[in-house]
Structures are given as C-alpha cells and as structure tokens.
Design an enzyme around this catalytic site. Structure first.
Site, PDB file in Angstrom:
ATOM      1  N   HIS A 367      32.026  36.440  49.139  1.00 29.35           N
ATOM      2  CA  HIS A 367      32.392  35.925  47.962  1.00 29.35           C
ATOM      3  C   HIS A 367      31.296  36.383  46.837  1.00 29.35           C
ATOM      4  CE1 HIS A 367      36.073  33.914  48.577  1.00 29.35           C
ATOM      5  NE2 HIS A 367      35.535  33.268  49.758  1.00 29.35           N
ATOM      6  N   CYS A 410      33.434  39.484  44.194  1.00 34.16           N
ATOM      7  CA  CYS A 410      33.676  39.252  42.613  1.00 34.16           C
ATOM      8  C   CYS A 410      32.426  39.025  41.844  1.00 34.16           C
ATOM      9  CB  CYS A 410      34.608  37.925  42.550  1.00 34.16           C
ATOM     10  SG  CYS A 410      36.403  38.197  42.826  1.00 34.16           S
TER      11      CYS A 410
END
Length: 538
Positions: A367, A410
């Site tokens: 992440h 991301c």
C-alpha cells in the site's frame, strides 16, 4: 534534548529522524545556515542533531513546530508533515507570516537540485583558482556553502553565480534571475520563490506512443473488471514548479507526456529526445560474470486498518521468474515492517558482492501514499530515502552502475469499494493529510537511477485479487517480449505505459497510467537470455 521537553514530542522527532536519509539531512543543514552558525552545523551527523540546535536557539519546541514543518516542506518530505499536525496546504498558508527560510536560501537550494554531477564538475573546474585545492567538493550544496565562506556568494551579490550558470547551463540562470527580479520588485514579498512555468534543466524524453497491441496479457474481460476499483480525481503539483492535472482524461498518454516534460530531473542533454538521439547514447556494461541482485518486498497483510493485498503473491512470483530468467539473483521478503525495510536497505547497501555485478534492482509491492510506501506496521517509508541508500557515496560498489526501482503502490486516496474491488491505497482516515509528490522528487539527485511507479501521483493503481496488478503483470510481460528483441529499458517502459493505459473496466471509466522517472546516463539493455521466456516454458 532538555528535560522539559515532552516525551511524546521527542518521540515524534525521533520518528521523523528515522525517515530522513543522508541527503535529507544535508538539505536541512543547508536550509538552516541562516539560522544556526556554520561552526555548529559542521558537527551535525543526523536530523536529531539539527533538532537539538533548533531547540537550543528557541526555533523549535512542542508548542511551535512550524519551522520544522517548513523545512520538511522545502525538502519535499511532505509525508512527514502529519507527524507535526500539518498538511502541505496548511504550511503553504502559513509561510507568509511564519516562514523563516529566506528567498535567497530557497533559490540556492532550488539551484542545487538542478545541478547534475557533470555540471558540478564543470563548475568546480571553472572556479578551480578560487576554491581551496586541498578540499574535494562532492555535492552542489557543499560547493555553495564553500562559496559563501569564501565571500564569493552573498544575499546581495550573486554575480559570480550568474556567470558560472551562464557558462555551464543557461537553464540554471533562470533560477538566479527569478530571485533577482523578485528581490528588486518585491522587497517585502512572501517567503516563497515565485512559481515560474518551468525551471527544468533538461526535458525528459520518454513518450507514451501507440504501439501495436502485442502482449501476452489480454485486456480484462467485463466479468473480471468487476474486481477493480479506481481513485477519485485529485490535484497534484511539483513543489517549486506547480503543474496540476485538473481532471482525469481519456488520453493518458498525452497527460503523461505533458507531466514528464516538466519534471525537475537532472538528466544529460542527450536525453532531451531519446527517440532521435538513441543511436548516440552508449550502453551500460552488462557483460559481467554475474548480472546482479534483485530484491522483492511483498507486503500482503498489514497491522491495523490497512487491508490485505490479495493477488500480490502472483506479482511477486512473476517478478521472481522473469528476473531470474534475466540472470539476476532474486530474493523475496514478505510482510516487512517499516523498520525491517530500512534494515534490509542497509544490509543490501553494505553488501560487498555488488562490485562483481552489473546492476541492482529493487521491487516493492505494498500500500502507499504520495512519495511513500507502507510497511506491514502501517508506518510510511519514503521512497526517496529507500533509494538514497544506494547513491554512489552511500554504496560505492554500485557507483556508475544502473539501479532500478519498481514501486507497485497507490499514490493517492481510495474510495468505497465493492466486495471484490481493491486498490493499493490506505483507507482515507485522514484524507486532509494527503500530500503530492512527483517521482522526480523521490529520485536521488545523482545519475544512474530509474524509478518506475505504477501510477501517476494522486491516483490509485489496480490489483486483481487473483491475477495481480495491471502494472507488474504488464512489466513482466513486456520484459519477456522485448528483451529478446534487444530493446532498452526506457523503450520497454514506454510499451508498459501503452499496455496499462489501454486497460479500462467495462464501463470505460477506470484507468491507470504508470510514470517512470530516471537519471540514467546510458541505455540500459538486458543481455538476451539463452533460455526462452518463462511464459513459453510452462
């Protein structure tokens, strides 16, 4: 630090210190030059040393942390601002009243960011009769400090700097001229440099072109596309040079080309047009007895609110297969905390075996947020800091050798997702702290680096819970397709952009565009393996 300082405040400062690399500390020292005497700064070894000096001069305390927030903002470590209770936008709002870093110091720092190693050598040569012969200058910041100590450069006298910039690179001169114009016309101006259209010393030559749709990864069918989510549109900017993407457009290739052309990358002139000049560029040496090491960090499960990254193991397995096929020794690490990631970087930095290898590759699957990735413990680690472990100074065994970093994470906020939809971003518990950072701001300020990001800053990247991510699967596919054809890495990444940029969900609304940034000085071409690609072996 003094006994009266709150323990929690000291812990926050230590956390910030742990996320700052050697280059960041050098930048902080430089920006504090007008606040703290030279003699005291010379003994600084870490960010904590700087914090202690600022506290001793009453510039920093637990009630007033704005100066530290400003310094982090200036060196583009925006992801650390939330540890002080700030956002980038909040810092910008307060600069007019509270800013302490002078326009002169800002100008010098911006100038240093655009001076390449080649330019530095030219400047030192031009000034050889004015600089101490016994001292070797290794960085632009060190050179500027030396010129100030010699009395050759002051807030009111930048003539010598102008002459040098004119000889070495007229593009650098614009930064100095902007400072002089602002100093004459706006003597009481805000403590920020004027934003100009571009202060880029060289233009990045990667372009997203429309190639034939040759790939072993087919477009995802409508029933599979139900397994994806996208990031809502957002604005992003380069600190110092503001360029925003106002809305998501169908033509991602055009958007990428525009944004890359404005990056503050320190690149040799011949990279201004890769397509036309490629024949003039030599290639990195890739004929050693051993190709190099490739490490893969695959964070799947996380502590706290971060969700499991289902499907990431597919990416890790594919990376291991492909880079092993390309001759690298691959080592995979699963579910690493932020501290473990730093320890890994330090371990690989100190490895003596690099001297017998041609290159180094690092892949991180996790992440992420703007300019940083998450460890298993939910703590952010700066991408810039990760890469800084492998600069020529920090890792001499890899000096002048290509160092490639591929980041699947991301770089923006996510939205509510259906059951089978996943995006590599954290749940927006504190969306107000979202920062913007471009890949060019993450990459170290020296040659021989490449940073491949799965997505443009501010946007989400997509991962199928069974088939893996668009970016990593496209990267592995294109490597297998194009390495046997003798293509260099920048050409391969352009085709990866085309592949990922073509992908959409069945409603035609979910898109993604990877973004490479680099300071490579030569073409990077993998030797063609004797064995067929892994996709043809199974």
């Amino acid at each position: 630090m003094g006994d009266g300082v709150n323990l929690q405040f000291r812990q926050q400062l230590l956390l910030i210190d742990g996320n700052l690399g050697a280059e960041d500390v050098a930048a902080l020292k430089f920006l504090c030059t007008d606040l703290i005497p030279f003699k005291k700064l010379e003994n600084v070894q870490s960010a904590v040393d700087i914090f202690q000096l600022l506290m001793a001069e009453d510039y920093l305390n637990e009630e007033d942390t704005f100066l530290l927030a400003e310094l982090l903002y200036r060196i583009k470590c925006h992801f650390l601002l939330h540890k002080l209770g700030y956002t980038k936008e909040k810092v910008q709002e307060c600069l007019h009243e509270k800013g302490r870093v002078s326009p002169y110091r800002q100008m010098l720092y911006e100038l240093s960011e655009n001076i390449t190693n080649e330019m530095l050598q030219e400047i030192v040569f031009l000034l050889r009769n004015r600089l101490p012969k016994r001292r070797r200058t290794t960085s632009a910041l060190e050179l500027l400090i030396l010129l100030e100590k010699q009395g050759l450069l002051t807030e009111n006298n930048v003539q010598m700097l102008e002459e040098v910039c004119m000889n070495v690179s007229p593009d650098l001169l614009e930064t100095v001229n902007s400072y002089r114009r602002a100093k004459v016309s706006l003597p009481q101006q805000e403590n920020t440099l004027p934003v100009k259209e571009s202060s880029v010393s060289h233009t990045v030559g990667i372009r997203a072109l429309n190639f034939p749709q040759e790939t072993s990864i087919r477009s995802v069918s409508s029933n599979v596309n139900d397994h994806y989510a996208e990031e809502p549109q957002s604005l992003w900017e380069h600190v110092g040079n503001v360029h925003s993407i106002p809305s998501r457009q169908d033509n991602k290739a055009a958007t990428l080309t525009q944004s890359l052309s404005k990056m503050n990358l320190d690149l040799p002139r011949e990279f201004s047009n890769v397509e036309n000049e490629s024949k003039k560029i030599s290639s990195y040496k890739m004929d050693g007895p051993k190709r190099g090491f490739c490490i893969v960090i695959n964070n799947v499960t996380f502590d706290g609110v971060l969700q499991e990254r289902k499907g990431s193991s597919k990416d890790a397995e594919e990376l291991e297969r492909v880079f092993t096929w390309l001759g690298l020794d691959v080592k995979t690490y699963i579910d690493q905390t932020s501290e473990q990631i730093k320890e890994l970087m330090e371990m690989w930095q100190q490895l003596k075996d690099h001297k017998d290898r041609d290159c180094f590759i690092c892949c991180i699957l996790s992440h992420g947020e703007s300019g940083a990735i998450y460890g298993k413990d939910g703590e952010l680690v700066s991408i810039r800091m990760i890469m800084s472990y492998f600069t020529a100074k920090q890792c001499p065994q890899l000096a002048e050798k290509p160092k490639l970093f591929f980041i699947q994470a991301c770089q923006g906020k996510e939205i509510q997702r259906p059951v089978y939809v996943e995006a590599d971003a954290r749940i927006p518990d504190f969306s107000s702290t979202q920062q913007s950072l471009s890949p060019s701001e993450s990459i170290p300020e020296e040659a021989d680096f490449l940073l491949g990001m799965a997505t443009i800053d501010g946007y989400a990247s997509f991962r199928h819970v069974q088939q893996g991510t668009w970016y990593i699967q496209a990267l592995c596919s294109k490597l297998q397709l194009l390495v046997p054809r003798g293509e260099d890495i920048l050409s391969i990444l352009t085709e990866v952009n085309e592949d990922v940029g073509r992908r959409v969900d069945r409603w035609g609304t979910k898109k993604q565009m990877p973004q490479p940034a680099y300071t490579l000085r030569r073409k990077f071409i993998f030797p063609i393996p004797k064995d067929p690609p892994p996709s043809q072996q199974y």
